[in-house]
Design a protein around this motif. Structure first.
Motif, PDB file in Angstrom:
ATOM      1  N   ILE A 195       0.839  -1.205   0.000  1.00  0.00           N
ATOM      2  CA  ILE A 195       0.000   0.000   0.000  1.00  0.00           C
ATOM      3  C   ILE A 195       0.869   1.249   0.000  1.00  0.00           C
ATOM      4  O   ILE A 195       0.643   2.193  -0.768  1.00  0.00           O
ATOM      5  N   ARG A 196       1.899   1.262   0.824  1.00  0.00           N
ATOM      6  CA  ARG A 196       2.753   2.439   0.893  1.00  0.00           C
ATOM      7  C   ARG A 196       3.467   2.689  -0.435  1.00  0.00           C
ATOM      8  O   ARG A 196       3.707   3.834  -0.815  1.00  0.00           O
ATOM      9  N   PHE A 197       3.798   1.617  -1.146  1.00  0.00           N
ATOM     10  CA  PHE A 197       4.506   1.745  -2.425  1.00  0.00           C
ATOM     11  C   PHE A 197       3.568   1.599  -3.628  1.00  0.00           C
ATOM     12  O   PHE A 197       4.022   1.307  -4.729  1.00  0.00           O
ATOM     13  N   LEU A 198       2.283   1.808  -3.399  1.00  0.00           N
ATOM     14  CA  LEU A 198       1.308   1.713  -4.485  1.00  0.00           C
ATOM     15  C   LEU A 198       1.585   2.779  -5.547  1.00  0.00           C
ATOM     16  O   LEU A 198       1.755   3.958  -5.242  1.00  0.00           O
ATOM     17  N   ARG A 199       1.611   2.339  -6.807  1.00  0.00           N
ATOM     18  CA  ARG A 199       1.843   3.228  -7.938  1.00  0.00           C
ATOM     19  C   ARG A 199       0.643   3.172  -8.876  1.00  0.00           C
ATOM     20  O   ARG A 199      -0.102   2.191  -8.912  1.00  0.00           O
ATOM     21  N   THR A 200       0.481   4.229  -9.669  1.00  0.00           N
ATOM     22  CA  THR A 200      -0.679   4.318 -10.556  1.00  0.00           C
ATOM     23  C   THR A 200      -0.728   3.149 -11.533  1.00  0.00           C
ATOM     24  O   THR A 200      -1.803   2.625 -11.836  1.00  0.00           O
ATOM     25  N   GLU A 201       0.431   2.686 -12.014  1.00  0.00           N
ATOM     26  CA  GLU A 201       0.436   1.613 -13.008  1.00  0.00           C
ATOM     27  C   GLU A 201       0.088   0.246 -12.413  1.00  0.00           C
ATOM     28  O   GLU A 201      -0.095  -0.724 -13.155  1.00  0.00           O
ATOM     29  N   HIS A 202       0.000   0.160 -11.082  1.00  0.00           N
ATOM     30  CA  HIS A 202      -0.382  -1.101 -10.459  1.00  0.00           C
ATOM     31  C   HIS A 202      -1.885  -1.364 -10.585  1.00  0.00           C
ATOM     32  O   HIS A 202      -2.336  -2.491 -10.355  1.00  0.00           O
ATOM     33  N   TYR A 248       4.067   7.566  -7.032  1.00  0.00           N
ATOM     34  CA  TYR A 248       3.579   6.960  -5.790  1.00  0.00           C
ATOM     35  C   TYR A 248       2.342   7.710  -5.286  1.00  0.00           C
ATOM     36  O   TYR A 248       2.335   8.946  -5.253  1.00  0.00           O
ATOM     37  N   LEU A 249       1.332   6.952  -4.845  1.00  0.00           N
ATOM     38  CA  LEU A 249       0.090   7.570  -4.390  1.00  0.00           C
ATOM     39  C   LEU A 249       0.126   7.997  -2.927  1.00  0.00           C
ATOM     40  O   LEU A 249      -0.708   8.784  -2.496  1.00  0.00           O
ATOM     41  N   PHE A 250       1.094   7.474  -2.159  1.00  0.00           N
ATOM     42  CA  PHE A 250       1.167   7.817  -0.738  1.00  0.00           C
ATOM     43  C   PHE A 250       2.564   8.336  -0.390  1.00  0.00           C
ATOM     44  O   PHE A 250       3.331   7.673   0.330  1.00  0.00           O
ATOM     45  N   PRO A 251       2.905   9.533  -0.891  1.00  0.00           N
ATOM     46  CA  PRO A 251       4.247  10.079  -0.647  1.00  0.00           C
ATOM     47  C   PRO A 251       4.397  10.582   0.782  1.00  0.00           C
ATOM     48  O   PRO A 251       3.409  10.872   1.462  1.00  0.00           O
ATOM     49  N   ASN A 252       5.645  10.672   1.227  1.00  0.00           N
ATOM     50  CA  ASN A 252       5.900  11.267   2.539  1.00  0.00           C
ATOM     51  C   ASN A 252       5.903  12.786   2.421  1.00  0.00           C
ATOM     52  O   ASN A 252       5.686  13.343   1.339  1.00  0.00           O
ATOM     53  N   ALA A 253       6.158  13.449   3.541  1.00  0.00           N
ATOM     54  CA  ALA A 253       6.068  14.908   3.570  1.00  0.00           C
ATOM     55  C   ALA A 253       7.047  15.575   2.616  1.00  0.00           C
ATOM     56  O   ALA A 253       6.749  16.625   2.038  1.00  0.00           O
ATOM     57  N   SER A 260       6.269   6.170   5.896  1.00  0.00           N
ATOM     58  CA  SER A 260       7.051   5.116   6.547  1.00  0.00           C
ATOM     59  C   SER A 260       6.152   3.995   7.046  1.00  0.00           C
ATOM     60  O   SER A 260       4.924   4.124   7.129  1.00  0.00           O
ATOM     61  N   ASP A 261       6.784   2.899   7.414  1.00  0.00           N
ATOM     62  CA  ASP A 261       6.071   1.732   7.896  1.00  0.00           C
ATOM     63  C   ASP A 261       5.333   2.023   9.196  1.00  0.00           C
ATOM     64  O   ASP A 261       4.343   1.386   9.517  1.00  0.00           O
ATOM     65  N   ALA A 262       5.840   3.010   9.956  1.00  0.00           N
ATOM     66  CA  ALA A 262       5.253   3.297  11.267  1.00  0.00           C
ATOM     67  C   ALA A 262       4.176   4.380  11.226  1.00  0.00           C
ATOM     68  O   ALA A 262       3.497   4.615  12.226  1.00  0.00           O
ATOM     69  N   THR A 263       4.001   5.010  10.083  1.00  0.00           N
ATOM     70  CA  THR A 263       3.092   6.160  10.002  1.00  0.00           C
ATOM     71  C   THR A 263       1.675   5.815  10.422  1.00  0.00           C
ATOM     72  O   THR A 263       1.064   6.519  11.235  1.00  0.00           O
ATOM     73  N   MET A 264       1.142   4.734   9.875  1.00  0.00           N
ATOM     74  CA  MET A 264      -0.240   4.363  10.201  1.00  0.00           C
ATOM     75  C   MET A 264      -0.364   3.912  11.657  1.00  0.00           C
ATOM     76  O   MET A 264      -1.356   4.210  12.328  1.00  0.00           O
ATOM     77  N   ALA A 265       0.642   3.195  12.147  1.00  0.00           N
ATOM     78  CA  ALA A 265       0.612   2.744  13.540  1.00  0.00           C
ATOM     79  C   ALA A 265       0.639   3.931  14.502  1.00  0.00           C
ATOM     80  O   ALA A 265      -0.065   3.937  15.516  1.00  0.00           O
ATOM     81  N   ARG A 266       1.462   4.948  14.166  1.00  0.00           N
ATOM     82  CA  ARG A 266       1.535   6.138  15.018  1.00  0.00           C
ATOM     83  C   ARG A 266       0.181   6.846  15.088  1.00  0.00           C
ATOM     84  O   ARG A 266      -0.199   7.376  16.132  1.00  0.00           O
ATOM     85  N   HIS A 267      -0.538   6.872  13.963  1.00  0.00           N
ATOM     86  CA  HIS A 267      -1.859   7.514  13.966  1.00  0.00           C
ATOM     87  C   HIS A 267      -2.794   6.795  14.935  1.00  0.00           C
ATOM     88  O   HIS A 267      -3.522   7.440  15.703  1.00  0.00           O
TER      89      HIS A 267
END
Length: 337
Positions: A195-202, A248-253, A260-267
């Motif tokens: 999910i974090r590395f999801l790209r439009t061509e996928h 990438y559909l979910f870029p960082n800041a 990052s892998d921890a972003t969703m967990a931190r939320h």
């Protein structure tokens, strides 16, 4: 063939060496090659445990995720074993060396200790393959000396499936983090990394084709893995296109990488929840079991292997339509609040 310089080698010793070499020649043994072999053997016998461990790691790189760059394979050895006994020649390593190195973490960090023992065992087998006379039972002997581990595996905290709709409804912001978390909830199979590395061509139509190297347990086994997308998932992906950076559909800041892998967990932590994103796979699976859904289709939705090697060789389908039906039903439950 040189026998050594005088007076380091006396005449008497030189004659003795000459006779030994003559005897080897008489038995069709080349004394020059034999001496070289003995020197190489002596040099090899002095190879330290650290050197052999690095050699074993290099030999296994191709089998490891991202060739072991994250350090998860070599880490337990590097942090807990090699600083203490890495300089010991591999042929001299005993169960006592191993016991003393691992004992500080044997019970306090049981899983790390288990991994360290596993890597040590592989290292000693690699040493044996190199021709070193090592004790292949040293790890098992060390375990006997260390005793039983008082450790119980803990499951990742998972949200009860009946609470999922209310939590999903609370994710009202269309930020990369919340969009990714909502997509993770609706699609239990791919896990966080795809999910974090999801790209439009996928995405093609309502099918998401995940590259095999992004799927846990599938790297090197399949070229890619397909999963159907519900209308709710497609709506999330369309919203995520607003944030697209470098494909990438979910870029960082910064926009130069992905969240990052921890972003969703931190939320989830910030909202006071003990549950973790990975636990939504369990939420989905429990819902499927309690509502009488087909076990095999539910397992395939979680990207689990359900067929043996022989059976899989004859079943040439990934049950895409059946999984689409089940994931659509799950999505409707999740967004119902």
């Amino acid at each position: 063939m040189g026998l050594g310089s005088y007076p380091i080698v006396s005449l008497a010793n030189a004659r003795k060496l000459r006779d030994q070499c003559s005897e080897q020649v008489a038995h069709s043994v080349d004394p020059v090659l034999e001496r070289r072999r003995e020197r190489d053997k002596a040099k090899t016998q002095l190879a330290s445990l650290a050197e052999v461990a690095k050699s074993a790691f290099e030999a296994r790189k191709a089998e490891l995720k991202d060739e072991g760059k994250a350090g998860r394979w070599f880490g337990p050895l590097k942090l807990h074993v090699l600083p203490k006994i890495g300089s010991v020649p591999a042929v001299e390593v005993t169960q006592l060396h191993i016991r003393d190195a691992v004992s500080p973490i044997w019970k306090s960090k049981a899983d790390t200790a288990r991994k360290a023992m596993n890597r040590l065992n592989i290292t000693l087998k690699h040493a044996a393959a190199l021709g070193l006379d090592v004790d292949l039972l040293a790890v098992e002997k060390a375990k006997a000396l260390l005793g039983k581990q008082d450790h119980k595996a803990k499951n990742i905290p998972a949200m009860p499936w009946r609470e999922v709709p209310a939590f999903y409804c609370s994710l009202k912001e269309d930020t990369p983090t919340q969009l990714a978390l909502r997509l993770l909830i609706l699609n239990p199979g791919p896990r966080s990394k795809p999910i974090r590395f999801l790209r439009t061509e996928h995405i093609k139509g309502d099918v998401w084709t995940v590259p095999g190297e992004l799927m846990k347990g599938l790297k090197g086994k399949v070229e890619n893995w397909r999963t159907p997308l519900s209308s709710q998932s497609l709506e999330l992906i369309e919203k995520a296109r607003h944030w697209e950076r470098n494909g990438y559909l979910f870029p960082n800041a910064s926009g130069r990488g992905v969240i990052s892998d921890a972003t969703m967990a931190r939320h989830m932590e910030r909202t006071g929840l003990e549950y973790r994103p990975h636990g939504f796979r369990s939420s989905f699976r429990t819902w499927a079991a309690e509502t009488g859904k087909r076990r095999d289709i539910a397992e395939l939705c979680n990207a689990h292997k359900i067929f043996g090697a022989v059976e899989a060789a004859y079943i040439r389908t990934d049950f895409l339509d059946e999984r689409r039906e089940l994931l659509t039903a799950w999505s409707e439950i999740v967004v119902s609040s």
